[in-house]
Design a protein around this motif. Structure first.
Motif, PDB file in Angstrom:
ATOM      1  N   TRP A   1       0.836  -1.206   0.000  1.00  0.00           N
ATOM      2  CA  TRP A   1       0.000   0.000   0.000  1.00  0.00           C
ATOM      3  C   TRP A   1       0.869   1.253   0.000  1.00  0.00           C
ATOM      4  O   TRP A   1       0.650   2.217   0.706  1.00  0.00           O
ATOM      5  CB  TRP A   1      -1.001   0.025   1.142  1.00  0.00           C
TER       6      TRP A   1
ATOM      7  N   ALA B   1      -6.563  -2.014   0.655  1.00  0.00           N
ATOM      8  CA  ALA B   1      -5.538  -0.998   0.942  1.00  0.00           C
ATOM      9  C   ALA B   1      -4.638  -0.826  -0.275  1.00  0.00           C
ATOM     10  O   ALA B   1      -4.308   0.289  -0.685  1.00  0.00           O
ATOM     11  CB  ALA B   1      -4.733  -1.417   2.168  1.00  0.00           C
ATOM     12  N   LYS B   2      -4.293  -1.958  -0.861  1.00  0.00           N
ATOM     13  CA  LYS B   2      -3.454  -1.919  -2.051  1.00  0.00           C
ATOM     14  C   LYS B   2      -4.149  -1.143  -3.168  1.00  0.00           C
ATOM     15  O   LYS B   2      -3.567  -0.252  -3.796  1.00  0.00           O
ATOM     16  CB  LYS B   2      -3.160  -3.352  -2.501  1.00  0.00           C
TER      17      LYS B   2
END
Lengths: 972, 407, 86, 213
Positions: free
Chosen positions: B9, B178-179
């Protein structure tokens, strides 16, 4: 393999052989062996294969810190054989292997580690999408260790106990025993828990000197014996402490021995104060192939010899970081082990006497050296040692590598008790910065090593615990503290985490095959919190939980991230600290259920019993679940229903009426003697929660009924909703005191008048009347004329002890009329035809009194009573778009819709609460909750049943009740 | 094959003094909303503020069950869409969420329960979601380990069988979202605590954190179990929420034995087998509000008793880990998704109780639309906070309410 | 268990013996003139304090007393002796 | 009264009675065959129990016995055990003698029929009870007789410890009548390893006498 049979420290009896079957061959162990030590004695070195890479695994520790010795024992998977006592008749098999652990055909997996970096499955196996279902199958097959058969039956007896203690001591080593003794001397009730089958801890197996020429093992036995003779100490040995909860609730489980009436038992102890004296385990040394069979920890090697009489190998190399390693090397040498070399991570700080002893035996002793690699395909054949910086290296041939980075305290019980741990620079331990109230720590887990200091620390902790119990021990405590201070304090711990390794196979977690490299990969991907690394790499989430990686993982992460090791935070430890059988947790598990006073006769009469709330009730009296005969009999003749489960209460006192006004929606001042009043209770949302009848039996003295479901909570409901008022009223739950018979049907009076000592004619005892009289000059009854099922009926409340007698009397009196039982389902249909409500069946969480058409019960003028639910009833009285209860009939009367079917148009507009074919009306009828305005009479309802496809059923909203709308049958 | 291991992330970023939107809570709903704000609405100047680390709360503590066989017609479409999003997100995020579409069996132990379940089944079918009522024998065919005899406390009469459900790897969802969000430019600030929310003239203007003040016109409260406390402490807005602990535990790993999610409301127990082979099982909630995530002896014992009856072979299996999370329960067991009320720019997505995992993708998608457009999507309208004062509870649970933590 | 409570009658007991009765919100408001918002505030809304709160408990499996106590919701411990009610 | 109409206890032991008597239409077992030497489980359900509730309990003397001041305290006089339950409530258990007439005072409710009433007496009684409850019948801070109200085998019970000494230990307990069968089964199961057997009234009275009551 030859046993050392004459050591005074042995915990085996070599004369008692016990056979065991392992992988279809029979071996001989001896009494006192664990399954793994018995196999070791028979030369078995590879006990399992690892989860992912199928690497060979063997004895490493003896306390179950990892899955290295997991096997199927008597068809039970994942049995940790290193601490499972050998018993007669055991059948043992390897698990998670194709073939045997020696020749596992899955062994090639070890070469595929490059394809399986940390979290590889998140990044692969989904491209292209169609491979995922196939990959999923393989993942599932490969995962898991043992096998449990779906029809597996766990044998044995599992028990539970809930003992009380003033002081609970966890750990039966020298510190724990000293603590128990000190607390017991104050007259307190003490419980001591020890996970091994015997007391003694790390004194138990050691011949080193305790004091004044007495060896440690003898001292341990002495302490144990004294404790066993102390009547106010209760010792639970072979008992693993598994949980600690607020205010010192300790859970543990004990394994039964000969003479015990249980195989395992769950123990839940409420203690005032707790002493944790769980000692240490060893911190694994990380190097290449650090889990190869032949690599074992100090205690494992030493105890194999001293406790089980088994030399752990022939030719050994020691790579250790603690004096216990030197001591073990010396003792094992004396017992016949060849020691090629002892490499000590520490440059200095060793006990000089041990160094001298090594020298005396000409054992090469290298300070500042450490193992970097174990060689050998399946078991250790050679070891590479190097200096700590990795500048020099040497190899030794050996079949045993005793490897250990140092000690690590067993702090699980402390962390479960909410202690926050901090890294301690001196010991290198994670130690509690501050202990929770009434929790104490003692002994080796604090870093102590000196035998007398350990005992002194235990003694002090025992006194501290006694003080928690209110005993005055100030003077003793002072002396104990001074005594402890006079002994050597915690020893400096070895800090090395990782040897200077190359390779890819240094395992930080054995169970999950997690390597140092995996941890580095996780960190590179942004996982920096230890807890996240644990989740991503799964290190420490296997069967042994944090046993192997618990200490090393946070240290390694801190060092790798270049943070000070003091910033390292240990990963979270969770209960159970030792994996525990569901059978053990379940314990004896007595199912507690209520039975009515005529339970047996209902059952004998063919009652199909169902559990309804806390009760068992007869739902049907034949296998015809439509209950046709039961229903027709009530409509045309007379039947009897056991309604004993109704809630029944007496409420009286000067403020009883006010209390009734508060919880009932009606004006309860209108309750008069000799008549029942029907009313309902709502919650604050105005939703109907109960209905029942109230009668007045005297001045300020009432008797009322509730539904079965509310019987258990009505008392508290009254008190809750009057808790600010200080009213003077009393309430007694008489639910179980009275059995209830609902005698119903047009012929009911013919039966009752035969036996009642009172005039029960319609004139003398009319509808909604209440009378008290006796039956046959003996049985006192409270009788109500109600009509829940829509017929002439008498609800007879009778003292429970007379219930069966009355039932039999009525049955006898009704015999010539062919009186018969009816059950809950028949009642359900009968009352539905009459559109009498069952709360929960025709109402739900959001259904108000208005919604079910009972709004007329609510007296909106009694605002001073602050009736529960009145505000909401006021605010929703005219609200639109609510689900309303309606009655319906089918357009096609040949088909009854199923309960739970939907009412739909283009959207869902409601649902059918109940629908039955009415034998009385000869067509289906039902009740539904539908969104207004679909509740208008005559509205066509479209019914969507489950599995109906495009087919729909149609019904029409009709007036209610369906049966006897004038109510004449109730009044005959 | 894997190349270099890159931060998922993104690199750690500095906290900017102004964002177009601030999301409080780096959990499932916060991250999902951030992702969809960026993906669908080009709103990328967004900060997710997480006090600990992403997935610390319910995101990492739930037992990963997904399904779309809820009771009400307001809920089913939302969960249906959420269920359909797992494969989509796996592809979009290029992160394997490991959806194991094993199907769910919800066991019934009385005739009344079977009838109640029929309503759920019909509701699902009406909305095009596969769900069926099956009898005890069919249950046994699907789950050979099941005890369908009469000699247990609550004999099994049948089940609601929902083939499209299953389990999804919960951590992967957190990390994947999140990525995805970070890839679109969203800033994820971990180890950052919100200390206050600034309001001027009935409009959100800023968020205070322990790393500095952020100016923003929009804030989303998506702090899971901590939402109600934040709402009251920082804005004085009380919510109809009780925060309870809910516990779960896993056994040691086994070779496949349980090929479905099986649950029983009566036993207060559910169980499924994770892809690692553990039997993950959960219990009811501790009926008192708290923020501790403490487990209890009572529940692990209860769970063993329940499973020992339902799936007796598991008596020979060992529990190895027991944990707890927070569930923010509302009185009607349905969430609160609302916005621009009572403050302009203030959005909330909370009260999910223990349903927050299975819904997160769809809830995030619609909350993002709400936040970006200012118009509440129809899908979310029933979930307004105002329903409680308006006496319009949702019927997600049929059970009657009394005073209790969730009232 | 994670909670013990001190019943004013029975002393310290396992929390599962009790029923939680909600945050202390004071006596029932007057029925007349209560707006839906005020009603909702009393019936449904909570402060959800992360810290010490005064709350109601009923000793269901014991003596049947309703009482209030002060409990720290962040550690699940009572902070004071309970106040006895009937 | 018709003597042919029988009252039934919620408890029936699977044992053959050796000696019985009838009392107020109850068939009471005085002795079972093969009672052995204890510990014993004895059904006292036919024994009269009253609930007393009043805001001024101090002014009420059930059967002439004063109600103790503090909840948890008991008085045992004239065969009547009076257990203070809370601020306004006490339980009155008649352990010996003839069935008393219920007093006319409104404070009284006859709850004989509400509960099952059992005595568990003899050696190792507390080894049996610790398998069923965490209630502390051996609490050193309390002297017998004393009342505990709490779960016993998961069911809310009132339990009076009448004697703590290891050889003559004994408790009396009541809970909702409907639980009788499951409660008895649980107790007998827990007591099996200690030789627990059902016994009749004689064993109970002998035990009371040994205690000097």
């Amino acid at each position: 393999m030859k046993r050392l049979t004459h050591l005074p420290t042995l915990r085996i009896d070599p004369s008692q052989e016990i056979p065991l079957k392992y992988n279809r061959r029979t071996y001989q162990g001896v009494h006192g062996d664990t399954v793994a030590t018995a196999l070791f004695a028979n030369g078995v070195r590879i006990l399992a294969r690892s989860l992912k890479y199928h690497r060979p695994r063997g004895l490493y520790s003896l306390d179950g810190e990892c899955s290295n010795t997991f096997m199927q024992v008597n068809a039970i998977p994942n049995v940790c054989t290193e601490n499972t006592l050998l018993r007669r008749g055991m059948t043992v098999e390897a698990q998670n292997v194709k073939g045997t652990p020696e020749t596992d055909r899955m062994g090639f997996m070890d070469k595929l580690d490059w394809a399986m970096p940390a979290g590889f499955y998140y990044r692969t196996l989904h491209k292209p999408a169609r491979i995922w279902p196939l990959a999923l199958k393989q993942v599932r097959k490969a995962a898991g260790l043992g096998v449990i058969a779906p029809d597996f039956e766990m044998k044995g007896k599992y028990d539970e106990i809930y003992p009380q203690a003033d002081v609970c001591v966890i750990g039966g080593g020298p510190a724990g025993m000293s603590a128990a003794r000190a607390a017991a001397a104050q007259g307190l009730r003490v419980i001591l828990l020890e996970s091994r089958p015997w007391l003694g801890g790390f004194f138990d197996y050691r011949p080193a000197e305790y004091h004044d020429g007495v060896p440690l093992y003898r001292r341990a036995r002495e302490l144990a014996q004294r404790l066993e003779e102390t009547t106010n100490v209760r010792i639970f040995s072979h008992t693993a402490m598994v949980g600690a909860y607020n205010n010192n609730l300790i859970t543990a489980f004990q394994q039964g021995g000969p003479g015990d009436h249980f195989d395992e038992r769950y123990i839940e102890i409420r203690a005032v104060s707790v002493v944790v004296a769980t000692g240490c385990i060893e911190r694994p040394l990380l190097f290449e192939n650090n889990e190869r069979p032949g690599v074992m920890q100090i205690g494992c090697a030493h105890r194999l010899a001293r406790t089980y009489g088994l030399l752990p190998g022939e030719q050994a190399v020691f790579s250790i970081g603690h004096d216990l390693g030197l001591e073990a090397a010396i003792d094992l040498f004396d017992l016949g082990l060849k020691v090629a070399c002892v490499a000590d991570i520490r440059e200095d700080g060793q006990d000089p006497r041990l160094v001298d002893e090594l020298a005396a035996r000409k054992i090469p002793f290298w300070r500042g050296w450490v193992a970097t690699r174990a060689h050998g395909k399946k078991t250790v054949t050679k070891v590479s040692l190097s200096t700590i910086p990795g500048t020099q290296q040497r190899d030794f041939g050996c079949d045993l590598l005793v490897a250990s980075a140092g000690m690590t305290p067993v702090t699980g019980p402390l962390t479960l008790a909410q202690a926050q741990l901090q890294y301690d620079l001196h010991t290198g331990f994670f130690l509690p910065a501050q202990l929770p109230p009434k929790v104490h720590a003692a002994g080796r887990l604090l870093g102590l090593h000196d035998a007398l200091a350990i005992e002194a620390s235990g003694h002090l902790a025992g006194l501290e615990a006694a003080a928690d119990c209110g005993v005055s021990v100030d003077a003793d405590r002072q002396r104990a503290r001074e005594n402890l201070d006079s002994r050597p304090g915690p020893v400096r711990g070895c800090k090395l985490v990782l040897a200077p390794v190359k390779g890819r196979k240094s395992f930080i977690c054995f169970d999950e095959d997690t390597t140092i490299k995996n941890i580095q990969q996780a960190i590179a991907m942004g996982f920096e919190a230890t807890e996240l690394i644990k989740r991503f790499t799964t290190a420490g989430t296997g069967p042994g939980q944090g046993g192997i990686p618990g200490h090393n993982l946070p240290l390694f992460v801190a060092q790798y991230l270049g943070e000070a090791s003091v910033a390292a935070q240990p990963t979270v430890v969770r209960a159970p600290l030792v994996p525990t059988f569901l059978a053990t947790y379940a314990g004896s598990h007595h199912d507690m259920c209520k039975r009515t006073p005529v339970h047996d006769s209902q059952k004998q009469a063919g009652g199909v019993m169902r559990r309804i709330g806390v009760w068992r009730r007869a739902r049907y009296f034949s296998q015809d679940f439509s209950c046709r005969e039961e229903i027709v009999n009530v409509r045309n003749n007379v039947g009897m229903l056991d309604a004993s489960t109704l809630g029944k209460f007496r409420i009286w006192g000067p403020d009883a009426l006010q209390a009734l006004q508060r919880v009932y929606v009606s004006d309860m001042s209108k309750v008069s003697e000799g008549k029942v009043k029907y009313s309902a209770m709502c919650n604050d949302d105005g939703c109907i929660i109960d209905d029942g009848v109230v009668v007045k039996r005297g001045a300020n003295d009432y008797y009322f009924t509730t539904s079965t479901a509310r019987a258990g909570v009505t008392g508290e409901w009254f008190r809750y909703h009057t808790r600010y008022d200080g009213w003077n009223f009393s309430i007694v739950n008489l639910t179980d005191a009275f059995g209830v018979i609902n005698l119903a049907g047009p012929n009911a009076r013919q039966v009752l008048e035969k036996v009642a000592d009172a005039d029960v004619s319609n004139a003398a005892f009319p509808y909604i009347g209440y009378r008290e009289f006796t039956i046959r000059d003996t049985i006192p009854v409270r009788a109500m004329r109600l009509g829940f099922v829509g017929e002439l009926s008498y609800e007879l409340h009778v003292p429970s002890s007379y219930m069966q007698a009355l039932w039999d009397i009525l049955a006898e009196a009704g015999r010539e009329l062919n009186i018969r039982n009816f059950g809950v389902e028949a009642q359900n249909v009968l009352r539905m035809e009459k559109c009498h409500l069952i709360i929960g069946a025709e109402s739900e969480l959001r259904t108000t009194l208005h919604d079910v058409g009972l709004g007329f019960l609510w007296d909106r003028t009694k605002t001073a009573a602050k009736t529960v639910g009145a505000v909401a009833l006021r605010q929703t009285a005219e609200q639109e778009g609510r689900l309303k209860l309606v009655g319906f009939k089918m357009e096609d009367p040949s088909r009854t819709p199923k309960d739970g079917s939907l009412i739909v148009d283009r959207a869902i507009r409601g649902y059918i609460c109940i629908a039955r074919h009415s034998f009385t009306l000869e067509e289906p009828v039902g009740l539904a909750l539908v969104e207004a305005p679909l509740n208008q009479e005559g509205t066509r309802l479209e019914i969507f049943e489950d599995e109906c496809g495009d087919r729909r059923l149609y019904a029409k909203v009709v007036p209610t009740p369906f049966y006897d709308p004038e109510g004449t049958r109730l009044r005959i | 094959m894997f190349g270099r291991h890159k931060p998922l992330w993104g690199k750690k970023t500095r906290l900017k003094s102004s964002y177009d939107a601030v999301i409080i809570g780096g959990g499932l709903h916060g991250l999902a909303t951030a992702y969809f704000l960026a993906r669908d609405h080009d709103l990328t100047n967004v900060a997710v503020i997480e006090k600990r680390y992403i997935g610390f709360g319910g995101g990492g503590r739930n037992t990963a069950i997904v399904r779309a066989n809820q009771r009400t017609s307001q809920n089913v479409p939302l969960y249906k869409e959420a269920l359909a999003l797992w494969p989509v997100l796996t592809r979009e995020l290029d992160y394997n969420l490991m959806f194991f579409n094993c199907g769910n069996l919800n066991l019934m132990h009385s005739e009344a329960a079977m009838n109640a379940a029929r309503m759920n089944v019909a509701t699902a079918q009406f909305h095009g979601v596969e769900s069926h009522l099956i009898d005890a024998k069919q249950c046994k065919e699907l789950i050979p380990a099941l005890n369908i005899s009469d000699d247990i406390t609550y004999p099994i009469l049948g089940a609601m069988y929902h083939p499209p459900g299953g389990i999804v790897r919960h951590d992967a969802v957190v990390w994947g979202l999140a990525k995805g969000a970070a890839r679109h430019g969203v800033h994820i600030h971990q180890q950052t605590a919100v200390t206050g929310i600034g309001v001027a003239n009935g409009q959100i203007v800023s968020v205070e954190t322990d790393r500095g003040k952020i100016h923003t016109p929009r804030v989303l409260l998506a702090a899971g179990g901590y939402s109600a406390a934040i709402s009251y402490h920082m804005l004085g807005i009380k919510l109809p929420i009780s925060v309870l602990t809910i516990q779960a535990m896993v056994t040691q790993p086994l070779k496949p034995i349980l090929n479905h999610v099986v649950s029983s409301g009566t036993y207060h127990a559910y169980a499924n087998q994770t892809l690692k082979g553990e039997i993950a099982t959960g219990a009811h909630m501790d009926p008192w509000p708290n923020y501790t995530t403490q487990t209890t002896a009572y529940y692990i014992k209860h769970q063993a008793e329940a499973l020992a009856e339902m799936l007796p072979c598991l008596r020979g299996v060992k529990f190895m880990r027991h944990w707890a999370g927070l569930a923010d329960m509302t009185p009607d067991m349905a969430p609160i998704m609302d916005g621009n009320a009572p403050l302009k720019g203030y959005f909330m997505n909370c009260g999910w109780g223990y349903f927050g995992f299975k819904s997160c993708a769809a809830a995030g998608k619609y909350m993002a639309r709400f936040m970006a457009t200012g118009n509440c999507p129809d899908m979310l309208k029933p979930f307004t906070l105002r329903r409680f004062a308006q006496h319009r509870l949702m019927g997600e649970t049929a059970a009657l309410m009394s005073y209790s933590p969730d009232n | 268990m994670a909670l013990t409570l001190t019943c004013p009658i029975c002393g310290q007991r396992n929390g599962y013996e009790f029923r939680y009765g909600g945050e202390e919100k004071g006596p029932r408001p007057d029925e007349e003139g209560l707006s839906p918002e005020d009603w909702c505030d009393y019936v449904h809304l909570n402060k959800c304090v992360a810290g010490i709160q005064k709350e109601w408990w009923f000793h269901r499996d014991g003596c049947g007393a309703w009482f209030t106590t002060q409990r720290d919701t962040t550690v699940n411990l009572e902070v004071e002796q309970p106040e006895a009610q009937l | 009264m018709n003597p042919e109409i029988w009252r039934r206890s919620p408890v029936s032991f699977d044992r053959r009675p050796a000696q019985t008597e009838t009392r107020d239409n109850w068939m009471v077992v005085l002795k079972y065959e093969d009672e052995s030497e204890g510990p014993y489980l004895i059904d006292l359900s036919p024994r009269t129990r009253w609930d007393v509730q009043d805001s001024h309990l101090a002014e009420i003397r059930p059967g002439g016995v004063p109600i103790p001041d503090k909840p948890g305290q008991c008085t045992f006089q004239k065969g009547i055990l009076v257990n203070r339950m809370n601020r306004t409530q006490a339980a009155v258990w008649h352990l010996t003698g003839e069935t008393p007439e219920p007093p006319a005072h409104a404070a009284y409710t006859d709850v004989t029929e509400s509960t099952v009433f059992l005595a568990l007496v003899g050696r190792r009684v507390f080894a049996i009870t610790e398998k069923l409850t965490s209630l502390d019948f051996l609490d050193p801070a309390r002297s017998a007789p004393f009342l505990l109200q709490g779960p016993f085998s998961h069911v809310p019970c009132q339990v009076v410890t009448l004697e703590k000494s290891p050889d003559r230990a004994g408790i009396l307990l009541t809970c909702s009548r409907g639980y009788a069968r499951d409660l008895v089964a649980a107790i007998l199961d827990a007591g099996e390893e200690f030789g627990l057997r059902p016994a009749g009234q004689i064993a109970f009275h002998n035990w009371l006498e040994e205690l000097g009551y």
